[in-house]
Write an enzyme that holds these catalytic residues in place. Structure first.
Site, mmCIF file in Angstrom:
data_model
loop_
_atom_site.group_PDB
_atom_site.id
_atom_site.type_symbol
_atom_site.label_atom_id
_atom_site.label_comp_id
_atom_site.label_asym_id
_atom_site.label_seq_id
_atom_site.Cartn_x
_atom_site.Cartn_y
_atom_site.Cartn_z
ATOM 1 N N LYS A 125 40.526 12.396 31.143
ATOM 2 C CA LYS A 125 39.127 12.837 31.228
ATOM 3 C C LYS A 125 39.428 14.373 31.538
ATOM 4 O O LYS A 125 40.155 14.700 32.305
ATOM 5 C CB LYS A 125 38.163 12.504 32.019
ATOM 6 N N ASP A 165 31.755 15.179 25.843
ATOM 7 C CA ASP A 165 31.248 14.522 26.798
ATOM 8 C C ASP A 165 29.716 15.093 27.202
ATOM 9 O O ASP A 165 29.418 16.087 26.250
ATOM 10 C CB ASP A 165 32.078 14.281 28.127
#
Ligand code: GLU
Length: 451
Positions: A125, A165
């Site tokens: 991430k 995201d």
């Protein structure tokens, strides 16, 4: 075992709100306690210690110029957590709340989510504390280019494939891809979630939200012999996941009565007007939800400050099923009590870890079907993997093909999670089912690859 690992992570309390990484690790380790004891190889290969330690954390400075030539500096990060199952894979988040702790939690969740898909993808991430709110299109472009100038040495189609995201959609991915191509002259699938015009997959924008609903449909059918048709559902959020969850729920005949943003909640008993919601939240626009009531005066807008005790308006509205699709830790114990009181039968997470641990405990105790995000929101990353597959073979798949594969994959995830829960004596505990099933695949790979 849980306590000793958490202590090592620098944390003695089991769960505190401002340390989301420890919260996520704690939940997973609690689920795994019996499994770990059942096989001596886990200790022999130090699987748990290796599992909770990211492979590496890359941090960099992002400097960029706004439209008035003022210089700005933001922090950029990529947490490459584990690549035992495949190239690092996971989104980029641009939001002022982004810190190393938040990204470590998201990357840790991602390795489990990606394992559950059964696809060959590891977990990572990244992102920045950059706030896209109020920025012009050119400023977004300049920021994305500056971000990629720093990130590009660490990624690649077989190394690490970032995606979107919160705050990062196909527009941002397009700018990031453009800069990567300028620097490297390499036209490959280094990012997923690209615009369809140059290598994106059909259905990637819809994938997370549609996947959430496919998962919910399967779970309700198998566990309660129920459907979503004509059922009142509540959804939080107003971003990409929320919008496509609402869209698919409406297509299946459900009545979705809520949505929310960081300032407040809309309750529309006639059902959310999706076209209007899209208009308000369109990438470039990002208007407040309060505008909804200008044209829909029958709807109710509640500013966020209404519940100073930590509760959230969305969860106080009676529903058959609830879909938290905004962000982490948005559904508290107070909210869970309200949902149970109002007869909610299922909570299906669209965001990553939106429900607090004590709220989950209550749902499990009260027999409310609860699906953790790492299972029910895995459709997004799965279609990202479909995009990698299309890029690698220079193919373009039809919308129907991607949709069919997504539906099938979400049903498989449900089956994997529910069967594992049954097998380990915790029937209908999909938190444990998801954690155990994901762990088994991941740990097997780590053992087979050696230290
Ligand atoms: N950010 C999404 C997630 O939380 C998608 C990641 C991806 O497509 O790589 O799973």
């Amino acid at each position: 075992m849980v306590e000793s690992v958490l202590k090592k992570l620098g944390q003695t309390d089991n769960c505190v709100l401002d340390d989301v990484f420890v919260q996520a690790v704690s939940e997973v380790l609690t689920s795994l306690e019996l499994t770990i004891r059942s096989d001596s190889r886990y200790e022999q290969f130090a699987i748990i210690e290796r599992l909770v330690t990211p492979d590496r954390i890359i941090q960099f400075k992002v400097q960029w110029l706004d439209d008035h030539n003022n210089v700005h500096v933001n922090n950029g990060y990529r947490v490459q957590f584990n690549n035992s199952l495949g190239p690092y894979k996971g989104g980029l988040r641009f939001h002022p709340s982004v810190t190393v702790d938040v990204l470590k939690f998201l990357a840790f969740e991602q390795i489990f989510k990606n394992s559950l898909t059964g696809l060959p993808i590891g977990g990572a991430k990244g992102g920045s504390d950059f706030d896209p709110k109020g920025k012009s299109d050119f400023e977004i472009m300049k920021f994305c280019h500056a971000f990629m100038r720093e990130l590009h040495p660490y990624i690649g189609a077989r190394i690490d494939v970032p995606a979107g995201d919160i705050g990062v959609g196909s527009r941002e991915i397009g700018y990031l891809f453009g800069e990567y191509k300028h620097i490297t002259r390499n036209y490959d699938g280094v990012l997923s979630g690209k615009p369809y015009a140059f290598g994106g997959s059909l259905m990637r924008p819809q994938a997370t939200g549609y996947g959430v609903v496919y998962f919910a449909r399967e779970m309700l059918k198998e566990e309660l012999q129920e459907s979503l048709e004509e059922k009142v559902c509540t959804v939080s959020g107003a971003g990409n996941v929320a919008i496509h969850t609402i869209e698919k729920l409406q297509q299946l005949g459900a009545i979705v009565v809520t949505c929310s943003d960081s300032d407040g909640t809309i309750y529309d008993p006639k059902g959310i007007d999706l076209a209007l919601l899209r208009h308000l939240k369109d990438e470039g626009r990002r208007l407040s939800l309060v505008e909804y009531i200008n044209t829909h005066p029958h709807a109710l807008y509640t500013p966020k400050t209404e519940y100073p005790d930590g509760g959230h308006t969305v969860w106080h509205i009676p529903c058959f099923a609830a879909f938290p699709c905004a962000t982490q830790n948005e559904l508290t114990l107070i909210d869970a009590q309200k949902l149970v009181e109002n007869g909610c039968v299922a909570v299906v997470e669209g965001a990553n870890m939106p429900t607090l641990p004590d709220a989950i405990e209550l749902f499990l105790r009260e027999g409310v079907l609860f699906s953790p995000g790492k299972a029910s929101n895995a459709g997004g990353v799965a279609v990202s993997e479909f995009e990698m597959s299309q890029n690698a073979s220079m193919e373009k798949w039809e919308f129907e093909k991607v949709d069919r594969k997504l539906d099938e994959l979400m049903r498989q995830i449900y089956k994997r999670v529910s069967l594992t829960a049954k097998e380990y004596g915790v029937e209908r505990n999909f938190v444990d089912g998801a954690n155990i099933a994901a762990f088994k695949r991941l740990s097997e790979a780590m053992i087979l690859e050696g230290v």
